[in-house]
Design a protein around this motif. Structure first.
Motif, mmCIF file in Angstrom:
data_model
loop_
_atom_site.group_PDB
_atom_site.id
_atom_site.type_symbol
_atom_site.label_atom_id
_atom_site.label_comp_id
_atom_site.label_asym_id
_atom_site.label_seq_id
_atom_site.Cartn_x
_atom_site.Cartn_y
_atom_site.Cartn_z
ATOM 1 N N SER A 1 0.824 -1.208 0.000
ATOM 2 C CA SER A 1 0.000 0.000 0.000
ATOM 3 C C SER A 1 0.865 1.268 0.000
ATOM 4 O O SER A 1 0.533 2.260 -0.658
ATOM 5 N N TRP A 2 1.996 1.219 0.728
ATOM 6 C CA TRP A 2 2.910 2.368 0.725
ATOM 7 C C TRP A 2 3.568 2.530 -0.641
ATOM 8 O O TRP A 2 3.725 3.653 -1.135
ATOM 9 N N ASN A 3 3.950 1.433 -1.260
ATOM 10 C CA ASN A 3 4.544 1.510 -2.593
ATOM 11 C C ASN A 3 3.559 2.068 -3.614
ATOM 12 O O ASN A 3 3.939 2.823 -4.506
ATOM 13 N N THR A 4 2.288 1.683 -3.480
ATOM 14 C CA THR A 4 1.267 2.170 -4.407
ATOM 15 C C THR A 4 1.045 3.670 -4.253
ATOM 16 O O THR A 4 0.812 4.383 -5.242
ATOM 17 N N SER A 5 1.139 4.177 -3.041
ATOM 18 C CA SER A 5 0.880 5.608 -2.813
ATOM 19 C C SER A 5 2.143 6.459 -2.891
ATOM 20 O O SER A 5 2.123 7.576 -3.430
ATOM 21 N N THR A 6 3.283 5.931 -2.414
ATOM 22 C CA THR A 6 4.478 6.763 -2.239
ATOM 23 C C THR A 6 5.755 6.162 -2.806
ATOM 24 O O THR A 6 6.603 6.887 -3.346
ATOM 25 N N GLY A 7 5.923 4.859 -2.682
ATOM 26 C CA GLY A 7 7.192 4.235 -3.057
ATOM 27 C C GLY A 7 7.610 4.523 -4.485
ATOM 28 O O GLY A 7 8.779 4.812 -4.759
ATOM 29 N N TRP A 8 6.668 4.443 -5.426
ATOM 30 C CA TRP A 8 7.006 4.695 -6.835
ATOM 31 C C TRP A 8 7.444 6.140 -7.050
ATOM 32 O O TRP A 8 8.277 6.432 -7.911
ATOM 33 N N ARG A 9 6.909 7.074 -6.238
ATOM 34 C CA ARG A 9 7.316 8.490 -6.342
ATOM 35 C C ARG A 9 8.767 8.664 -5.884
ATOM 36 O O ARG A 9 9.550 9.375 -6.523
ATOM 37 N N VAL A 10 9.124 7.993 -4.781
ATOM 38 C CA VAL A 10 10.503 8.064 -4.291
ATOM 39 C C VAL A 10 11.457 7.474 -5.324
ATOM 40 O O VAL A 10 12.534 8.031 -5.601
#
Length: 475
Positions: A172-181
């Motif tokens: 869930s973190w990768n879907t919301s934020t991880g890809w942005r980082v």
């Protein structure tokens, strides 16, 4: 400038390697984006609820920008200079990569990736061209091939970052934020590229072509030493002498009969580099390995193995390209690629994908690609064209390369879903076989020849062909 450098007896390889490595960093940016998107596309699919067709477009939209950037690279590079255009390209990449990581909507994300693509298209055409123009003939193959080493280094670093960043937290973190980082981290190599370009001089060939031999001579002195540098100035001037008063090369001139064969070879070799499937594997490696039964962590780990293999064998290609020759490497590499892709297709066709067979065949394929089409095509594109049309012709070939990349990247998810992985990999195997046949029959060997000698070789071939025409026309 010191007397030692002015009177050196051979090339100043440290200086040449430095400026060539900086110019090749544009390839690093391209490779980094490839693997970063490979790690991010699964999470983008969930974040924006993408189907297979839209996923392909989200990944490959960047290539539209690359194609446009490559199309203008020759004209801009010939008019403004190689260095200025590479600086502009670095700005476009850095801005596009950074802001795409912050995008709040899919349309904005796609638009920013196209801007990033403009920068990558420009550097992909001008980086190898610049290195070919500054390199001594004896080392030109490996110095131009630095571009591909930079590409695969970027792929490996991006793969490692993908593995590290996406493993930091839950899905869930990768879907919301991880890809942005992950995508935002591309700003760092972009800024590094822009900073190091200050160390790079303008191409001496470009300076002489634009009537500035006094600025070119100090650069050539640092590259070749005094005796060879002054001879190089005379040779370059002589090669441009007949162009005096002709203005810039035009597309009409590029497609004239006398250049048609060379241009066809360049365009087809550029297309072969892509339609043999390398970027389908690089962009979608995690998805491919998931189809073999690997989980998310396992698929990303295997993707890192792919990147590491690519890097090791690209380094090997730098040693081989000026020893074994361009043509021999492509023949051997494309033959091995054909066999390994056939095996991958058979594994999926038979359902035997649970063991190490698919991973081993993919690693062999990547190794063969790295020592042949991966590195050598850039060398061929940078050296086979006459000086007058080199910038424009290289841009056209690079544009064709990116267009083929787009076709493969856009169609690959749909092909996997409709035709299945077996047919898809057999299609790539057929393209590899065609590349082997074409190289065998049409591509000349250019190992060890200066750019002016290669130009003279084509002139001799044209004159020989013209001399045969009267006898061929007799009844």
């Amino acid at each position: 400038m010191s007397t030692t450098k002015n009177t050196q007896s051979g090339p100043n390889l440290k200086f040449v390697l430095l400026i060539s490595a900086v110019a090749a960093l544009g390839g690093f940016l391209s490779g980094f984006d490839t693997s970063a998107m490979s790690g991010a596309n699964g999470f983008l699919k969930q974040r924006f609820d993408l189907g297979t067709g839209m996923l392909g477009w989200t990944v490959s939209c960047l290539i539209i920008g690359c194609t446009v950037g490559a199309a203008f690279a020759g004209t801009l590079g010939d008019r403004l200079g190689r260095k200025k255009v590479m600086i502009g390209a670095g700005v476009l990449f850095t801005a596009g990569m950074g802001f795409s990581a912050l995008a709040s909507s899919l349309p904005l994300f796609i638009a920013l990736r196209m801007i990033e693509g403009l920068g990558l298209g420009l550097t992909s055409a001008l980086g190898p061209l610049y290195n070919a123009e500054v390199a001594p003939a004896r080392y030109r193959g490996r110095l131009v091939a630095l571009n591909q080493l930079a590409v695969v280094s970027g792929i490996l670093l991006g793969s490692l970052l993908s593995f590290g960043i996406t493993g930091m937290s839950e899905a869930s973190w990768n879907t919301s934020t991880g890809w942005r980082v992950l995508l935002g981290s591309g700003v760092v190599p972009g800024i590094l590229f822009l900073s190091l370009l200050s160390l790079v001089p303008e191409s001496p060939r470009w300076l002489i072509k634009h009537g500035k031999p006094e600025k070119a001579l100090p650069i050539l002195l640092k590259i070749h030493g005094e005796e060879l540098a002054r001879q190089e100035v005379l040779d370059i001037k002589a090669s441009f002498a007949e162009e005096a008063g002709m203005g810039h090369a035009s597309f009409k001139e590029l497609f004239a009969n006398k250049h048609r064969t060379i241009l066809l070879i360049g365009v087809l070799m550029a297309v072969f580099q892509q339609i043999t499937g390398i970027n389908a594997i690089m962009y979608y490696a995690p998805e491919i390995f998931r189809q073999t039964g690997a989980g998310t962590s396992g698929s990303l780990t295997q993707t890192v193995f792919v990147g590491l293999t690519n890097l090791i064998f690209t380094i090997l290609s730098l040693w081989l390209v000026d020893k074994a020759g361009r043509k021999r490497l492509i023949l051997i590499g494309s033959a091995v690629m054909t066999l390994s892709l056939t095996v991958i297709g058979y594994a999926f066709h038979s359902g035997n994908t649970a063991g190490p067979l698919v991973l081993a065949a993919i690693l062999i394929y990547v190794a063969a690609f790295a020592v042949s089409l991966g590195a050598v095509v850039w060398v061929i594109l940078a050296e086979i064209f006459p000086s007058r049309i080199r910038g424009l012709a290289t841009a056209v070939c690079t544009m064709a390369l990116w267009a083929a990349n787009f076709a493969v990247s856009q169609s690959f998810p749909s092909l996997l879903a409709s035709a299945g992985p077996a047919a898809t990999f057999w299609l790539f195997a057929g393209a590899s076989l065609f590349a082997f046949v074409f190289t065998w029959g049409a591509v000349p060997e250019t190992k060890g020849k200066s750019l002016d000698e290669i130009e003279a070789m084509w002139q001799e071939k044209r004159e020989h062909k013209d001399s045969l025409k009267p006898s061929l026309q007799k009844p």
